[in-house]
Scaffold this active site. Sequence first.
Site, short mmCIF file in Angstrom:
data_model
loop_
_atom_site.label_atom_id
_atom_site.label_comp_id
_atom_site.label_asym_id
_atom_site.label_seq_id
_atom_site.Cartn_x
_atom_site.Cartn_y
_atom_site.Cartn_z
N GLU A 1 2.64 -17.87 -16.79
CA GLU A 1 3.07 -16.84 -15.61
C GLU A 1 4.16 -18.45 -14.73
OE1 GLU A 1 2.09 -14.61 -11.96
OE2 GLU A 1 1.38 -13.56 -13.77
N HIS B 1 -2.99 -25.28 -14.14
CA HIS B 1 -4.13 -24.57 -13.17
C HIS B 1 -5.08 -23.49 -13.63
CE1 HIS B 1 -0.71 -21.26 -13.72
NE2 HIS B 1 -1.69 -20.16 -13.20
N HIS C 1 -8.60 -20.92 -13.49
CA HIS C 1 -8.80 -19.93 -13.11
C HIS C 1 -10.21 -19.74 -13.35
CE1 HIS C 1 -5.27 -17.25 -13.40
NE2 HIS C 1 -4.51 -17.93 -14.27
N ASP D 1 -6.38 -16.85 -6.09
CA ASP D 1 -5.62 -15.91 -6.59
C ASP D 1 -4.84 -14.67 -6.06
OD1 ASP D 1 -3.88 -14.33 -8.52
OD2 ASP D 1 -4.12 -15.47 -10.14
N ILE D 2 -3.85 -14.67 -5.92
CA ILE D 2 -2.99 -13.17 -4.71
C ILE D 2 -3.36 -12.25 -4.84
CG2 ILE D 2 -0.54 -13.26 -5.09
CD1 ILE D 2 -1.81 -13.46 -1.95
#
Length: 134
Positions: free
Chosen positions: A87, A92, A94, A28-29
């Site tokens: 978002e 996905h 996490h 994750d960025i």
Amino acid sequence: MTIFSKIIAGEIPSYKCAEDDKFYAFLDINPLAQGHTLVVPKHEVDYIFDLDDAELAAMTVFAKRVAKAIKQAFPCRKVGMAVLGLEVNHAHIHLIPLQSEGDMDFRKDKLKLPADVMADTAARILEAFEKDAL
Ligand code: AMP
């Protein structure tokens, strides 16, 4: 095409942590903790619970393998798993290394890790993933 599909296609760079024929994992960025990783199906679906049973089961098993690699690379009490998807409209999971409950608080300020730290973080997870005998 979602931003995550562009990442999977290599059109947008990512810090790759794991991959097989059906799933892709990358950092994750905007991580909540060092090692915060996203697991995505290569098949583009918005809502995770719209995946069929077999694909959701396979994604969970893939996430388990990635979680083991994260824990090996970044010792922590446990690796937490969360699904939001508010978002980015591409399903996905996490995966977040946890030392305390607060590490899963998505409202807190995200870390900004330099590119070399992000690259090293992903390389450590990828190495552990590829060594995993599972
Ligand atoms: P959510 O859809 O609410 O689960 O949040 C999407 C997550 O994707 C956020 O934690 C973002 O930091 C992350 N994200 C968005 N764009 C990228 C990207 N290009 N590379 C890595 N992570 C991203």
